[in-house]
Design a protein around this motif. Structure first.
Motif, PDB file in Angstrom:
ATOM      1  N   LEU A  41      11.168 -30.036 -25.671  1.00  0.00           N
ATOM      2  CA  LEU A  41      10.869 -31.092 -24.628  1.00  0.00           C
ATOM      3  C   LEU A  41       9.292 -30.669 -24.470  1.00  0.00           C
ATOM      4  O   LEU A  41       8.609 -29.715 -24.704  1.00  0.00           O
ATOM      5  N   PRO A  42       8.577 -32.026 -24.418  1.00  0.00           N
ATOM      6  CA  PRO A  42       7.260 -31.796 -24.237  1.00  0.00           C
ATOM      7  C   PRO A  42       6.951 -30.860 -23.151  1.00  0.00           C
ATOM      8  O   PRO A  42       7.391 -30.856 -21.977  1.00  0.00           O
ATOM      9  N   ALA A  43       5.802 -30.213 -23.742  1.00  0.00           N
ATOM     10  CA  ALA A  43       5.302 -29.295 -22.497  1.00  0.00           C
ATOM     11  C   ALA A  43       4.512 -29.851 -21.473  1.00  0.00           C
ATOM     12  O   ALA A  43       3.710 -30.646 -21.792  1.00  0.00           O
ATOM     13  N   THR A  44       4.447 -29.517 -20.302  1.00  0.00           N
ATOM     14  CA  THR A  44       3.670 -30.172 -18.974  1.00  0.00           C
ATOM     15  C   THR A  44       2.264 -29.701 -19.142  1.00  0.00           C
ATOM     16  O   THR A  44       1.498 -30.395 -18.865  1.00  0.00           O
ATOM     17  N   HIS A  45       1.890 -28.420 -19.634  1.00  0.00           N
ATOM     18  CA  HIS A  45       0.609 -27.994 -19.527  1.00  0.00           C
ATOM     19  C   HIS A  45       0.330 -27.298 -20.749  1.00  0.00           C
ATOM     20  O   HIS A  45      -0.629 -26.454 -21.057  1.00  0.00           O
ATOM     21  N   GLY A  46       0.988 -27.891 -21.872  1.00  0.00           N
ATOM     22  CA  GLY A  46       0.655 -27.443 -23.216  1.00  0.00           C
ATOM     23  C   GLY A  46       0.871 -26.237 -23.633  1.00  0.00           C
ATOM     24  O   GLY A  46       0.449 -25.457 -24.615  1.00  0.00           O
ATOM     25  N   GLN A  63      27.571 -28.800 -27.754  1.00  0.00           N
ATOM     26  CA  GLN A  63      27.577 -30.178 -27.975  1.00  0.00           C
ATOM     27  C   GLN A  63      27.595 -30.625 -29.739  1.00  0.00           C
ATOM     28  O   GLN A  63      27.541 -29.481 -30.395  1.00  0.00           O
ATOM     29  N   ASP A  64      27.871 -31.685 -29.670  1.00  0.00           N
ATOM     30  CA  ASP A  64      28.187 -32.111 -31.020  1.00  0.00           C
ATOM     31  C   ASP A  64      26.986 -32.153 -31.775  1.00  0.00           C
ATOM     32  O   ASP A  64      25.952 -32.578 -31.186  1.00  0.00           O
ATOM     33  N   GLY A  65      26.764 -31.560 -32.832  1.00  0.00           N
ATOM     34  CA  GLY A  65      25.506 -31.560 -33.463  1.00  0.00           C
ATOM     35  C   GLY A  65      24.920 -32.802 -34.156  1.00  0.00           C
ATOM     36  O   GLY A  65      23.639 -32.919 -33.832  1.00  0.00           O
ATOM     37  N   TYR A  66      25.660 -33.862 -34.214  1.00  0.00           N
ATOM     38  CA  TYR A  66      25.040 -35.186 -34.553  1.00  0.00           C
ATOM     39  C   TYR A  66      24.346 -35.602 -33.270  1.00  0.00           C
ATOM     40  O   TYR A  66      23.289 -36.322 -33.221  1.00  0.00           O
ATOM     41  N   GLN A  67      25.101 -35.630 -32.089  1.00  0.00           N
ATOM     42  CA  GLN A  67      24.405 -35.810 -30.611  1.00  0.00           C
ATOM     43  C   GLN A  67      22.982 -35.296 -30.463  1.00  0.00           C
ATOM     44  O   GLN A  67      22.193 -36.002 -30.148  1.00  0.00           O
ATOM     45  N   VAL A  68      23.204 -33.955 -30.749  1.00  0.00           N
ATOM     46  CA  VAL A  68      21.971 -33.256 -30.506  1.00  0.00           C
ATOM     47  C   VAL A  68      20.896 -33.554 -31.371  1.00  0.00           C
ATOM     48  O   VAL A  68      19.627 -33.837 -31.020  1.00  0.00           O
ATOM     49  N   CYS A  69      21.186 -34.121 -32.613  1.00  0.00           N
ATOM     50  CA  CYS A  69      19.943 -34.381 -33.531  1.00  0.00           C
ATOM     51  C   CYS A  69      19.571 -35.867 -33.091  1.00  0.00           C
ATOM     52  O   CYS A  69      18.233 -35.945 -33.142  1.00  0.00           O
ATOM     53  N   GLY A  70      20.577 -36.707 -32.566  1.00  0.00           N
ATOM     54  CA  GLY A  70      19.872 -38.089 -31.945  1.00  0.00           C
ATOM     55  C   GLY A  70      19.164 -37.801 -30.670  1.00  0.00           C
ATOM     56  O   GLY A  70      17.885 -38.451 -30.625  1.00  0.00           O
ATOM     57  N   ILE A  72      17.282 -34.881 -29.922  1.00  0.00           N
ATOM     58  CA  ILE A  72      16.117 -34.472 -30.541  1.00  0.00           C
ATOM     59  C   ILE A  72      15.063 -35.649 -31.063  1.00  0.00           C
ATOM     60  O   ILE A  72      13.663 -35.487 -30.882  1.00  0.00           O
ATOM     61  N   ARG A  73      15.478 -36.513 -31.888  1.00  0.00           N
ATOM     62  CA  ARG A  73      14.761 -37.628 -32.383  1.00  0.00           C
ATOM     63  C   ARG A  73      14.046 -38.407 -31.256  1.00  0.00           C
ATOM     64  O   ARG A  73      12.953 -38.750 -31.415  1.00  0.00           O
ATOM     65  N   LYS A  74      14.743 -38.447 -30.085  1.00  0.00           N
ATOM     66  CA  LYS A  74      14.066 -39.135 -29.129  1.00  0.00           C
ATOM     67  C   LYS A  74      12.859 -38.625 -28.315  1.00  0.00           C
ATOM     68  O   LYS A  74      12.190 -39.132 -27.725  1.00  0.00           O
ATOM     69  N   ASN A  97      21.122 -41.643 -40.425  1.00  0.00           N
ATOM     70  CA  ASN A  97      21.043 -42.767 -39.294  1.00  0.00           C
ATOM     71  C   ASN A  97      20.386 -42.382 -38.032  1.00  0.00           C
ATOM     72  O   ASN A  97      19.877 -43.106 -37.270  1.00  0.00           O
ATOM     73  N   LEU A  98      21.052 -41.207 -37.752  1.00  0.00           N
ATOM     74  CA  LEU A  98      20.606 -40.629 -36.442  1.00  0.00           C
ATOM     75  C   LEU A  98      19.017 -40.016 -36.183  1.00  0.00           C
ATOM     76  O   LEU A  98      18.661 -39.596 -35.287  1.00  0.00           O
ATOM     77  N   GLY A  99      18.588 -40.066 -37.439  1.00  0.00           N
ATOM     78  CA  GLY A  99      17.184 -39.336 -37.540  1.00  0.00           C
ATOM     79  C   GLY A  99      16.904 -38.331 -38.322  1.00  0.00           C
ATOM     80  O   GLY A  99      15.663 -37.871 -38.562  1.00  0.00           O
ATOM     81  N   ALA A 100      17.997 -37.697 -38.848  1.00  0.00           N
ATOM     82  CA  ALA A 100      17.563 -36.384 -39.673  1.00  0.00           C
ATOM     83  C   ALA A 100      16.793 -36.807 -40.771  1.00  0.00           C
ATOM     84  O   ALA A 100      16.999 -38.133 -41.342  1.00  0.00           O
ATOM     85  N   ASP A 101      16.006 -35.817 -41.328  1.00  0.00           N
ATOM     86  CA  ASP A 101      15.068 -36.212 -42.482  1.00  0.00           C
ATOM     87  C   ASP A 101      15.798 -35.679 -43.823  1.00  0.00           C
ATOM     88  O   ASP A 101      15.529 -36.251 -44.920  1.00  0.00           O
ATOM     89  N   ASP A 102      16.586 -34.796 -43.747  1.00  0.00           N
ATOM     90  CA  ASP A 102      17.418 -33.895 -45.017  1.00  0.00           C
ATOM     91  C   ASP A 102      18.704 -33.311 -44.392  1.00  0.00           C
ATOM     92  O   ASP A 102      18.685 -33.302 -43.419  1.00  0.00           O
ATOM     93  N   TYR A 103      19.269 -32.886 -45.394  1.00  0.00           N
ATOM     94  CA  TYR A 103      20.384 -31.932 -45.085  1.00  0.00           C
ATOM     95  C   TYR A 103      20.464 -31.082 -46.180  1.00  0.00           C
ATOM     96  O   TYR A 103      20.050 -31.140 -47.470  1.00  0.00           O
ATOM     97  N   VAL A 104      21.295 -29.818 -45.839  1.00  0.00           N
ATOM     98  CA  VAL A 104      21.779 -28.814 -46.604  1.00  0.00           C
ATOM     99  C   VAL A 104      22.899 -28.620 -46.379  1.00  0.00           C
ATOM    100  O   VAL A 104      23.570 -28.343 -45.134  1.00  0.00           O
TER     101      VAL A 104
END
Length: 234
Positions: A41-46, A63-70, A72-74, A97-104
């Motif tokens: 989450l964006p910090a309010t005071h840095g 939570q479902d990991g895919y939902q968490v990924c989505g 996070i991307r927002k 498609n949900l915004g992940a950049d790569d996978y392992v």
């Protein structure tokens, strides 16, 4: 580099954190999806630290990991690497498609993981300048429009959200429609590595692009060589 590790197994997290620390990473451990979302989450005071890469295990308890990924991307554009036991292409494409950049895929080699972390980090820190260069500001290929400065893609005027690497891959092929790009060349220019293990990632990104653009024939596989972009008929 600061790295957020999202892993519910404390033993796995401790072992991996130790390895990452030996390679110069400062690791923050989140045990579930909620802790991960709070961490980004964006910090309010840095005062909240920013992360260079997020390692996201999909098997989370809350939570479902895919939902968490989505989610996070927002919240952030920080590169996300999914860690999953699911090896089928459909699951990987869903994550991309949900915004992940790569996978392992588990079980993974530590060297592979480190290589992927460095690769997504380079692409992220490179910003727009790290993408394929060209004099044109927009490429139009039939119904597809690729806006290079803004990194936007649309089909018949409808925007199509792409990940960083998906955009770079599409823009690279679109620079020379009809020309075959060798797999090694694509991996070198898009992922900035010569590591052979990236080949499977390339296949998944091509499949994801075909799915998102809803134009399976746009990117043609040249067996044993690489890929080329086929200009749609008018």
């Amino acid at each position: 580099m600061r790295l957020l590790l999202v892993e519910d197994d404390d033993h796995v997290a401790a072992a991996l954190s130790a390895v990452l620390a030996r390679h110069g990473f400062s690791v923050t451990h989140a045990r579930n999806g909620e802790e991960a979302l709070q961490a980004v989450l964006p910090a309010t005071h840095g005062e909240r630290p920013s992360f260079g890469v997020i390692l996201l295990d999909l098997g989370l308890p809350d939570q479902d990991g895919y939902q968490v990924c989505g989610k996070i991307r927002k919240l952030t554009a920080t590169p996300v690497i999914m860690v999953t036991a699911r090896s089928d292409v459909r699951s990987r494409i869903h994550g991309l498609n949900l915004g992940a950049d790569d996978y392992v895929v588990k079980p993974y080699d530590t060297g592979e993981l480190l290589a992927r972390i460095h690769a997504v980090s380079r692409r992220s820190s490179g910003g727009d300048d790290g993408g394929p260069a060209g004099e044109e500001t927009a490429l139009r290929l039939g119904a597809v429009t690729i806006e290079l400065p803004t990194r936007r893609v649309s089909v018949d005027g409808a925007p199509v959200p792409l990940t960083r690497k998906e955009f770079d891959l599409l823009a690279l092929l679109a620079q020379r429609p009809g020309v075959v790009f060798r797999r090694e060349q694509i991996i070198s220019e898009v992922w900035r590595t010569s590591w052979e293990g990236t080949g499977r990632t390339l296949e998944v990104h091509v499949a994801s692009l075909r799915s998102k653009l809803r134009m399976p024939a746009l990117i043609e596989t040249v067996r044993g060589v690489g890929y080329r972009l086929v200009v749609p008929a008018a």
